[in-house]
Design an enzyme around this catalytic site. Structure first.
Site, PDB file in Angstrom:
ATOM      1  N   HIS A   1      40.975  16.961  22.378  1.00 17.72           N
ATOM      2  CA  HIS A   1      39.620  16.755  23.302  1.00 17.72           C
ATOM      3  C   HIS A   1      38.425  17.144  22.309  1.00 17.72           C
ATOM      4  O   HIS A   1      37.137  16.877  22.779  1.00 17.72           O
ATOM      5  CB  HIS A   1      39.678  17.446  24.580  1.00 17.72           C
ATOM      6  CG  HIS A   1      39.526  18.817  24.770  1.00 17.72           C
ATOM      7  ND1 HIS A   1      40.548  19.764  24.811  1.00 17.72           N
ATOM      8  CD2 HIS A   1      38.199  19.434  24.823  1.00 17.72           C
ATOM      9  CE1 HIS A   1      40.008  20.961  24.777  1.00 17.72           C
ATOM     10  NE2 HIS A   1      38.814  21.077  24.654  1.00 17.72           N
TER      11      HIS A   1
ATOM     12  N   GLY B   1      34.538  26.714  24.105  1.00 18.44           N
ATOM     13  CA  GLY B   1      34.108  27.112  22.955  1.00 18.44           C
ATOM     14  C   GLY B   1      35.359  27.614  22.051  1.00 18.44           C
ATOM     15  O   GLY B   1      35.465  27.654  20.771  1.00 18.44           O
TER      16      GLY B   1
ATOM     17  N   SER C   1      38.349  26.163  22.693  1.00 13.48           N
ATOM     18  CA  SER C   1      39.327  25.073  22.692  1.00 13.48           C
ATOM     19  C   SER C   1      39.822  24.708  21.285  1.00 13.48           C
ATOM     20  O   SER C   1      38.929  24.827  20.322  1.00 13.48           O
ATOM     21  CB  SER C   1      38.487  23.941  23.284  1.00 13.48           C
ATOM     22  OG  SER C   1      38.559  23.742  24.448  1.00 13.48           O
ATOM     23  N   GLY C   2      40.845  24.582  21.042  1.00  9.78           N
ATOM     24  CA  GLY C   2      41.510  23.898  19.785  1.00  9.78           C
ATOM     25  C   GLY C   2      42.207  25.303  18.891  1.00  9.78           C
ATOM     26  O   GLY C   2      42.686  25.144  17.852  1.00  9.78           O
TER      27      GLY C   2
ATOM     28  N   ASP D   1      47.109  17.082  24.091  1.00  5.46           N
ATOM     29  CA  ASP D   1      45.846  17.409  23.433  1.00  5.46           C
ATOM     30  C   ASP D   1      45.960  18.202  22.326  1.00  5.46           C
ATOM     31  O   ASP D   1      46.031  19.389  22.348  1.00  5.46           O
ATOM     32  CB  ASP D   1      45.349  18.566  24.684  1.00  5.46           C
ATOM     33  CG  ASP D   1      43.740  18.621  24.315  1.00  5.46           C
ATOM     34  OD1 ASP D   1      43.165  18.159  23.403  1.00  5.46           O
ATOM     35  OD2 ASP D   1      43.080  19.533  24.871  1.00  5.46           O
TER      36      ASP D   1
HETATM   37  N1  ARG Z   1      38.118  22.835  27.141  1.00  4.52           N
HETATM   38  C1  ARG Z   1      37.475  24.274  26.867  1.00  4.52           C
HETATM   39  C2  ARG Z   1      36.846  24.175  25.515  1.00  4.52           C
HETATM   40  O1  ARG Z   1      36.381  22.824  25.154  1.00  4.52           O
HETATM   41  C3  ARG Z   1      38.488  25.237  26.947  1.00  4.52           C
HETATM   42  C4  ARG Z   1      38.815  25.831  28.209  1.00  4.52           C
HETATM   43  C5  ARG Z   1      40.148  26.921  28.468  1.00  4.52           C
HETATM   44  N2  ARG Z   1      39.658  27.372  29.737  1.00  4.52           N
HETATM   45  C6  ARG Z   1      40.225  28.533  30.205  1.00  4.52           C
HETATM   46  N3  ARG Z   1      40.072  28.925  31.307  1.00  4.52           N
HETATM   47  N4  ARG Z   1      41.315  28.816  29.359  1.00  4.52           N
HETATM   48  O2  ARG Z   1      36.515  24.840  24.903  1.00  4.52           O
END
Ligand code: ARG
Length: 833
Positions: free
Chosen positions: A639, A781, A783-784, A687
Site C-alpha cells: 500500500h 508512517g 507502514s512497511g 499487502d
Molecule cells: N497504514 C499505516 C501507514 O501507512 C499503518 C497503520 C498501522 N496502524 C496501526 N494501528 N497499527 O503507515
C-alpha cells in the site's frame, strides 16, 4: 545637454548684468575715458565673472557626490538596468515559455464510408484527399468553439478499415498561454467534439453529420499526450513502422533488436476488418527497471492513448505470453535503452470469439468439463463476454466450478474490477487470489454469464465443472469451507489453514495440551521448540524425515522434518545441512540498550539495534518503513506504492543504518518496486512489496546494516518469542510531529481467531499484534516496517510481520494488523534469487 544650454543662458545673463553695470557707471560718472588698460581690466572682470560658472558646476558635482545623493543615483541606475533586463527576459524567454503546446491523440469512426486500400499509404492522393477533408471538419469544430484562439492544428495520422467504416486516428495541438491551460483540459476537448456531433445526430442513430462527414459519437476518444509522444510518432520520426495481417490465422513475425544506442519505436499493427489481433511475445530481453528505462507498452489503438493501454511489459519475458485487442488495430510502443535488447514474437488476425456453450455435467463426483476465459491462455482483453449453460442429470445436483486462482464474491457497491458475473440473475464480482476456490450453484440448469471488466488486459482463468449433491455438498466426513473447498473433518481446528481462508480454524477452542493417552499432541505443539508436555514427548524425533505440509520444515533436498523453526537456529537439523545455510541475518551487534523512556507505547531505539530497519522517503519525505532482506533487496508493504506516482521507483530513496532521521549511514536509490500481483487496495490483502536497490549497500556498513532472517513457511511464533515493532511513524493518533529517533515497542501476537473477533474480515495473509490496552502499537508512517521476533535471548531475529493497517492507532482492543510474512516465503525467494 540641458546643462550646457543653462550654462549659456547663465553666461548671457552674466553678460547682460555686466552691460547694465557698465551703463550705470556711465550714468553715474559722466566722463569716462576708455583706455587699453581699462578695457583689458573690463575684459578680465568679465572673464572672471564667466569663469565663476564652472565653479558652480563643481559645486553641483560636489553636491551630487555627497553620500545620500550618490546612493540615490546608484539606486536609480540599478533600477533602470533591472527594468531593461527584465523586459528583455520577458520578451525572449518568459513570453515564449508561457505559450506551451497542449497535445492530444484522438480517434473516431466514420460510419458507412468505404475504405479503399490506398488509405494505408499516407503519401497517396486518396489518403491526402480524405485526410484533408477530415482535418477540415475537425478544425472547423474547434475553430468555432470556446477554445478557438488556442487551437493550432489537427494532423490525421491513420485511416484504417473498421467494420463498415473507417477508423480515424489524429493528433491535435493547441498553443496555450500557461495560465489558460485548464481551458484545454482533456475532458473539455473531448466534450467539444462530442457536443458538435451530438447536435448533428440524425434518425436516432449514434451517427452525427459534421459538414456531411458521418461520425459515430460512441467511438470518439480523445486523450492528452506528452509532447514526446507526438514528436516521436509524427513525420520526421525514424522509427514508426506499419504492419498488416491480411490473412486470418497467419502469424506475422515481429523481431526487434537494439544492439546499441537505444531505440524508441512504434509498430502499428492492423488486421483484416472484423477480426482481432493476437500478439504473442516469445522473448523479450530487457533490463527490469519498472518501465523507467526499458518497456513495451501495447495499446488497443494506433496512437499512444492512455485510456487504451492494453498491457505493459517492464520485465524480461522468456516463456510465451499473448494478448488480444478489442478491434483490428494495435500499437506496440518500444522503449529500449542502450545495450543488447531483443524482442521476438508475432501477431495474427483472429476471429472475434463467440463464447457460448452448453455443458452437461455427468452424475457422479468426477470433473465433467472445463470452462476457459475467452481467448485462453491469452490475457483477457478489456472487453469480452461468455455464456455457459449447464445441465446436470437430476434436480438434486447443482453445478460446482473449481477455479485455480480466482474467486467469485457477491457484488457490493463497487464496480467489478476483474470480471463481472451473472449467475441466474444474481451478480458477482471476480478477483484473483493465491489459492483454489469452488463456486457452487444450487441449481441443476444454471446460466452463467461472464464479462471482462478490467481496465487493462487481465490474467486468464480456467475452471473445472462438476455436479454435486445440493443437500450434501461435501462427502461424508468432510467439512465445507467458505472458499467452497471440502476438507476432512479431522482437519478442523488443527491449526492449519486447510480451507485457504481459515474457515476451518474459526470457533475453535484454544488447543489444550493433552500429553497423556495414546493421542499425539496437537500439531501446533509438536516440535515448536517449546517443551509443552512434562515428559517432553512433543519435542522428540523432530528431525526425523516425514511427509511435507505447511507446518513442517522443508530442507533444500525437498524432504521435510517436524521441527518448525529449524532455520538458522545454530543446530544442523536437515541431513543436507541446508537449514544452516544463508544465515547471515537477524543478529544485531551487541548494543547497550538504555534508551530513555520518552513516549507512550514506545521508546527510543539505540544505534545498531535494528540494522535491517530502513526508512523509505518519497520525494524527499519520510513515507514508509522497510526491512533489509539482502544486499540489494528490501521488503515493505504494497500500500506504500499503490497510487500512480508512488509506484515510480525514481521518487524513492531508502535510508539505511539510521537511528535519527537525517543521519543515515547510506542512502540508496531504488531500481524497481515489485508489488504483489494480488494486492487488494480495498481489503489490504497481499499487502507486500519488494524493492530492488540500484546498487548493493557497501558491505563496510556491516554491523549497522544487516538483513533480517526470512521465516520459512513452517515458522511459528510461540509464547517464548519476543516481538517488537519499529518505525519513525506517529506516536499517537492525534500526533502532528513525527519522532526523529527510531521508536520500538514490544507487542504480542494474537491468535487468528482473536484477531477476527476484533476486526471481522481478516485474511490468512494477515496477523494481529498489540497489547490489550492498545498502548503499544504502530501508527501512520510505520507502514512497511518490520515486526521482528526473536525466539530466545541470543537467537536470531525473524521478520514475522510487515506493518499494514489498523483502526486508528493504539486503541484498546484494536491491535495492529501486519502482513503475515511466512505466507510469502516462496513468493519472496522467487523474486529475489
Ligand atoms: N497504514 C499505516 C501507514 O501507512 C499503518 C497503520 C498501522 N496502524 C496501526 N494501528 N497499527 O503507515
Amino acid at each position: 545637454m540641458g546643462t550646457e544650454r543653462e550654462d549659456n543662458q547663465q553666461a548671457s545673463a552674466v553678460d547682460d548684468g555686466a552691460a547694465q553695470q557698465d551703463a550705470a557707471s556711465i550714468a553715474d560718472v559722466s566722463v569716462e575715458v576708455a583706455t587699453v588698460d581699462h578695457t583689458l581690466q573690463k575684459l578680465y572682470r568679465k572673464y572672471r565673472k564667466t569663469r565663476r560658472k564652472p565653479k558652480g558646476l563643481k559645486r553641483l558635482w560636489a553636491h551630487l557626490l555627497n553620500v545620500p545623493h550618490l546612493a540615490l543615483i546608484i539606486a536609480a541606475v540599478v533600477f533602470v538596468v533591472v527594468v531593461i533586463v527584465w523586459s528583455l527576459l520577458w520578451v525572449f524567454i518568459f513570453r515564449r515559455e508561457s505559450n506551451s503546446g497542449a497535445y492530444f491523440a484522438g480517434m473516431f469512426r466514420l460510419a458507412n464510408v468505404e475504405f479503399i486500400p490506398e488509405y494505408r499509404q499516407a503519401e497517396s492522393h486518396e489518403f491526402v484527399y480524405m485526410a484533408n477533408k477530415i482535418q477540415h471538419v475537425v478544425s472547423n469544430v474547434y475553430k468555432m468553439s470556446s477554445v478557438a484562439r488556442l487551437y493550432k492544428q489537427t494532423v490525421i495520422s491513420d485511416l484504417s478499415n473498421s467494420d463498415s467504416g473507417i477508423l480515424v486516428h489524429f493528433w491535435m495541438v493547441f498553443v496555450v498561454p500557461r495560465l489558460k491551460s485548464p481551458a484545454v483540459c482533456e475532458e473539455c476537448v473531448g466534450v467539444i467534439f462530442r457536443d458538435s456531433v451530438h447536435t448533428s445526430l440524425r434518425n436516432r442513430t449514434s451517427v452525427g453529420y459534421l459538414l456531411g462527414l458521418p461520425v459515430d459519437i460512441d467511438s470518439i476518444l480523445i486523450n492528452a499526450v506528452q509532447r514526446s509522444d507526438y514528436t516521436s510518432n509524427t513525420a520526421g520520426s525514424q522509427c514508426v513502422d506499419k504492419m498488416y495481417a491480411n490473412l486470418p490465422g497467419v502469424k506475422v513475425p515481429l523481431n526487434i533488436f537494439s544492439s546499441w544506442g537505444g531505440v524508441s519505436c512504434h509498430v502499428k499493427l492492423t488486421a483484416v476488418p472484423g477480426s482481432l489481433i493476437r500478439l504473442t511475445v516469445n522473448l523479450f530481453l530487457i533490463e527490469p527497471s519498472d518501465c523507467v528505462n526499458d518497456a513495451l507498452t501495447v495499446y488497443d489503438a494506433l496512437l499512444p492513448m492512455r485510456g487504451r493501454i492494453l498491457h505493459r511489459l517492464c520485465e524480461p519475458v522468456s516463456g510465451s505470453i499473448s494478448l488480444v485487442s478489442t478491434s483490428n488495430v494495435m500499437l506496440l510502443s518500444f522503449r529500449m535503452t542502450k545495450g543488447n535488447k531483443t524482442f521476438r514474437g508475432n501477431f495474427e488476425a483472429i476471429a472475434a470469439e463467440i463464447c457460448m456453450s452448453q455443458i452437461e455435467t455427468q452424475s457422479g463426483s468426477g470433473i465433467s468439463a472445463q470452462i476457459y476465459s475467452p481467448f485462453y491462455p491469452s490475457l483477457l482483453p478489456p472487453q469480452c463476454s461468455c455464456t455457459w449453460r449447464f445441465e446436470t442429470s437430476n434436480s438434486a445436483l447443482g453445478v460446482a466450478l473449481q477455479f485455480q486462482n480466482y474467486v467469485l464474491k457477491p457484488k457490493g457497491m463497487k464496480a467489478c474490477d476483474h470480471g463481472w458475473w451473472k449467475v441466474n440473475e444474481v451478480i458477482f464480482c471476480g478477483s484473483y487470489v493465491g489459492h483454489s476456490t469452488v463456486f457452487r450453484i444450487y441449481d441443476r440448469s444454471p446460466e452463467v454469464e461472464f464479462r471482462c471488466s478490467s481496465r487493462h488486459a487481465a490474467l486468464p482463468f480456467q475452471a473445472s465443472c462438476s455436479s454435486y449433491n445440493i443437500s450434501q455438498p461435501c462427502a461424508e466426513n468432510h467439512f465445507l469451507c467458505s472458499t467452497g473447498l471440502c476438507v476432512e473433518k479431522k482437519r478442523r481446528c488443527d491449526g492449519l489453514d486447510d480451507c485457504q481462508d481459515e474457515s476451518d480454524e474459526v470457533f475453535c477452542s484454544r488447543p489444550t495440551m493433552k500429553c497423556g493417552g495414546n493421542r499425539p499432541p496437537h500439531p501446533l505443539f509438536v516440535c515448536n521448540g517449546e517443551t509443552d508436555c512434562t515428559d517432553g514427548r512433543d519435542e522428540i524425533n523432530c528431525t526425523q524425515e516425514t511427509t511435507c505440509s505447511a507446518i513442517r520444515y522443508q530442507c533444500r533436498s525437498g524432504s521435510c522434518i517436524l521441527k518448525k523453526n529449524a532455520k538458522c537456529d545454530g543446530v544442523h537439523d536437515c541431513e543436507d545441512r541446508s537449514d544452516e545455510m544463508d544465515c547471515a541475518c537477524g543478529l544485531p551487534p551487541t548494543v547497550k540498550k538504555d534508551g530513555p523512556e520518552r513516549i507512550v507505547g514506545g521508546v527510543n531505539s539505540v544505534e545498531g539495534e535494528w540494522p535491517w530497519q530502513a526508512s523509505l522517503h518519497f520525494s524527499g519525505n519520510m513515507y514508509c518503513g522497510a526491512s533489509v532482506l539482502s544486499s540489494d533487496w528490501l521488503i515493505s508493504a504494497a500500500h506504500c506504492f499503490s497510487k500512480e506516482r508512488l509506484s515510480d521507483p525514481r521518487y524513492w530513496t531508502a535510508h539505511l543504518g539510521m537511528l535519527t532521521q537525517g543521519s543515515a549511514k547510506h542512502v540508496a536509490e531504488i531500481q524497481r518496486i515489485v508489488v504483489h500481483e494480488y494486492y487488494n487496495a480495498y481489503t489490504f490483502d497481499y499487502d507486500i512489496a519488494l524493492l530492488q536497490l540500484k546498487k548493493p549497500w557497501p558491505t563496510s556498513l556491516g554491523p549497522l546494516v544487516q538483513p533480517v532472517c526470512l521465516p520459512p513457511t513452517s515458522h511459528t511464533v510461540t509464547d517464548s518469542h519476543r516481538c517488537w515493532v519499529t518505525g519513525w511513524g506517529y506516536r499517537s493518533e492525534e500526533d502532528k510531529v513525527l519522532p526523529s529517533v527510531l521508536q520500538k515497542a514490544e507487542v504480542s501476537i494474537l491468535s487468528q481467531s482473536d484477531c477476527k473477533k476484533r476486526y471481522g474480515p481478516v485474511s490468512p495473509r494477515m496477523l494481529c499484534a498489540g497489547v490489550p490496552s492498545g498502548e503499544r502499537d504502530a501508527c501512520r508512517g510505520d507502514s512497511g516496517g518490520p515486526l521482528s521476533c526473536q525466539s530466545s535471548d541470543r537467537g536470531r531475529w525473524f521478520l514475522i510481520g510487515i506493518v499494514s493497517w489498523g483502526a486508528g492507532c493504539g486503541r484498546p482492543n484494536l491491535p495492529g494488523v501486519y502482513t503475515r510474512v511466512n505466507k510469502f516465503t516462496s513468493w519472496i525467494y522467487n523474486h529475489i534469487s
